[in-house]
Design a protein around this motif. Structure first.
Motif, short mmCIF file in Angstrom:
data_model
loop_
_atom_site.label_atom_id
_atom_site.label_comp_id
_atom_site.label_asym_id
_atom_site.label_seq_id
_atom_site.Cartn_x
_atom_site.Cartn_y
_atom_site.Cartn_z
N THR A 94 0.83 -1.20 0.00
CA THR A 94 0.00 0.00 0.00
C THR A 94 0.87 1.25 0.00
O THR A 94 0.59 2.21 -0.71
CB THR A 94 -0.94 0.00 1.22
OG1 THR A 94 -1.78 -1.15 1.15
CG2 THR A 94 -1.80 1.25 1.28
N ASP A 95 1.91 1.23 0.80
CA ASP A 95 2.79 2.40 0.89
C ASP A 95 3.69 2.55 -0.33
O ASP A 95 4.06 3.66 -0.69
CB ASP A 95 3.65 2.31 2.16
CG ASP A 95 2.81 2.51 3.41
OD1 ASP A 95 2.19 3.57 3.52
OD2 ASP A 95 2.77 1.60 4.26
N LEU A 96 4.03 1.44 -0.98
CA LEU A 96 4.93 1.49 -2.14
C LEU A 96 4.21 1.72 -3.46
O LEU A 96 4.80 2.26 -4.40
CB LEU A 96 5.75 0.19 -2.22
CG LEU A 96 6.82 0.03 -1.14
CD1 LEU A 96 7.36 -1.38 -1.13
CD2 LEU A 96 7.94 1.04 -1.35
N LEU A 97 2.96 1.33 -3.58
CA LEU A 97 2.24 1.42 -4.85
C LEU A 97 2.28 2.82 -5.49
O LEU A 97 2.49 2.92 -6.70
CB LEU A 97 0.80 0.94 -4.70
CG LEU A 97 -0.01 0.85 -5.99
CD1 LEU A 97 0.65 -0.09 -6.99
CD2 LEU A 97 -1.43 0.41 -5.70
N PRO A 98 2.13 3.91 -4.73
CA PRO A 98 2.20 5.23 -5.38
C PRO A 98 3.56 5.51 -6.03
O PRO A 98 3.68 6.42 -6.84
CB PRO A 98 1.95 6.21 -4.22
CG PRO A 98 1.25 5.42 -3.18
CD PRO A 98 1.76 4.02 -3.32
N PHE A 99 4.57 4.72 -5.70
CA PHE A 99 5.91 4.91 -6.25
C PHE A 99 6.24 3.88 -7.35
O PHE A 99 7.39 3.75 -7.74
CB PHE A 99 6.96 4.79 -5.14
CG PHE A 99 6.85 5.86 -4.08
CD1 PHE A 99 7.49 7.09 -4.25
CD2 PHE A 99 6.10 5.65 -2.94
CE1 PHE A 99 7.40 8.08 -3.28
CE2 PHE A 99 6.01 6.63 -1.95
CZ PHE A 99 6.66 7.84 -2.13
N CYS A 100 5.23 3.16 -7.85
CA CYS A 100 5.46 2.12 -8.86
C CYS A 100 6.29 2.65 -10.02
O CYS A 100 6.00 3.70 -10.59
CB CYS A 100 4.12 1.61 -9.39
SG CYS A 100 4.29 0.43 -10.74
N GLY A 101 7.36 1.93 -10.34
CA GLY A 101 8.23 2.29 -11.45
C GLY A 101 9.22 3.40 -11.14
O GLY A 101 10.04 3.75 -11.98
N GLN A 102 9.16 3.96 -9.95
CA GLN A 102 10.04 5.07 -9.59
C GLN A 102 11.25 4.59 -8.80
O GLN A 102 11.21 3.55 -8.14
CB GLN A 102 9.29 6.09 -8.73
CG GLN A 102 8.16 6.79 -9.43
CD GLN A 102 7.48 7.79 -8.51
OE1 GLN A 102 8.13 8.50 -7.76
NE2 GLN A 102 6.15 7.85 -8.59
N ASP A 103 12.31 5.39 -8.85
CA ASP A 103 13.48 5.15 -8.02
C ASP A 103 13.24 5.84 -6.68
O ASP A 103 12.84 7.01 -6.63
CB ASP A 103 14.74 5.72 -8.68
CG ASP A 103 15.09 4.96 -9.96
OD1 ASP A 103 14.86 3.74 -10.00
OD2 ASP A 103 15.61 5.59 -10.90
N VAL A 104 13.44 5.08 -5.60
CA VAL A 104 13.17 5.58 -4.26
C VAL A 104 14.34 5.27 -3.34
O VAL A 104 15.21 4.45 -3.66
CB VAL A 104 11.89 4.93 -3.67
CG1 VAL A 104 10.66 5.29 -4.49
CG2 VAL A 104 12.04 3.42 -3.56
N GLN A 105 14.34 5.91 -2.19
CA GLN A 105 15.20 5.52 -1.10
C GLN A 105 14.27 5.01 -0.01
O GLN A 105 13.22 5.63 0.25
CB GLN A 105 16.03 6.69 -0.57
CG GLN A 105 16.97 6.27 0.55
CD GLN A 105 17.81 7.41 1.10
OE1 GLN A 105 17.68 8.55 0.69
NE2 GLN A 105 18.68 7.08 2.04
#
Length: 187
Positions: free
Chosen positions: A92-103
């Motif tokens: 749930t917390d990661l889905l908004p960042f799908c396909g993105q580079d994150v830390q």
């Protein structure tokens, strides 16, 4: 097929190529067996897509398991918990960042003797380049929005309509109401 072979090679190589990602981590201990603080950059991916090539838009819109493809070594990390006490919510917390580079910052479970590797307990996330961390704790808020009829005290799973429907049909043991009555099991 090439992606599949690369993913398998990365997963198999992980124990031999174990790295220390604890430097700079601000993760809070959960006192879990074999936990190690870990912060790293990664791409948020659909695990099924990454391993098999069977890809869906937007990482499956929450219907597929989300993973972290770690930038430092290409290892596929399985985030199976967010910063809340229950073992749910990382997707749930990661889905908004799908396909993105994150830390990300959190706890990695590592024990080479029993083959425990790359299981991640996500606590904070931010897009690469951003200064602002987002706490990984949105699961129960989103659950409450989806189930406004389930307001009340106590843990969410005691009020969840799906959970209660299953218990009503099969009892708390999942073996039928007669088993429940025989053992005098109550909530």
């Amino acid at each position: 097929m090439k992606k599949f072979l690369i993913a398998i090679a990365c997963l198999c190589a992980a124990p031999a190529a174990a790295q220390d990602f604890s430097e700079g981590s601000e993760a809070k201990s959960w006192n879990l067996y074999a936990e190690v603080p870990a912060t790293f950059e990664a791409k948020v991916v659909d695990i099924t897509c990454e391993i098999t090539g069977d890809c869906a838009d937007n990482c499956g819109d929450g219907k597929r398991q989300i993973g972290l493809l770690r930038a430092a070594d290409g290892v596929l990390i399985f985030p199976n918990k967010n910063a809340q006490t229950g073992f749910q919510g990382a997707g749930t917390d990661l889905l908004p960042f799908c396909g993105q580079d994150v830390q990300v910052d959190g706890l990695m479970l590592v024990d080479e003797d029993i083959g425990l590797n790359n299981i991640y307990q996500l606590q904070k996330i931010r897009a690469v380049g951003s200064e602002d961390w987002v706490k990984a704790n949105t699961w129960s808020k989103q659950w409450a929005k989806r189930h406004p009829e389930a307001k009340g005290k106590g843990p969410w799973f005691r009020r969840d309509p799906r959970v209660n429907a299953i218990i009503a049909e099969t009892g708390y043991l999942g073996q039928g109401l007669s088993h429940q009555e025989a053992w005098d099991i109550t909530q």
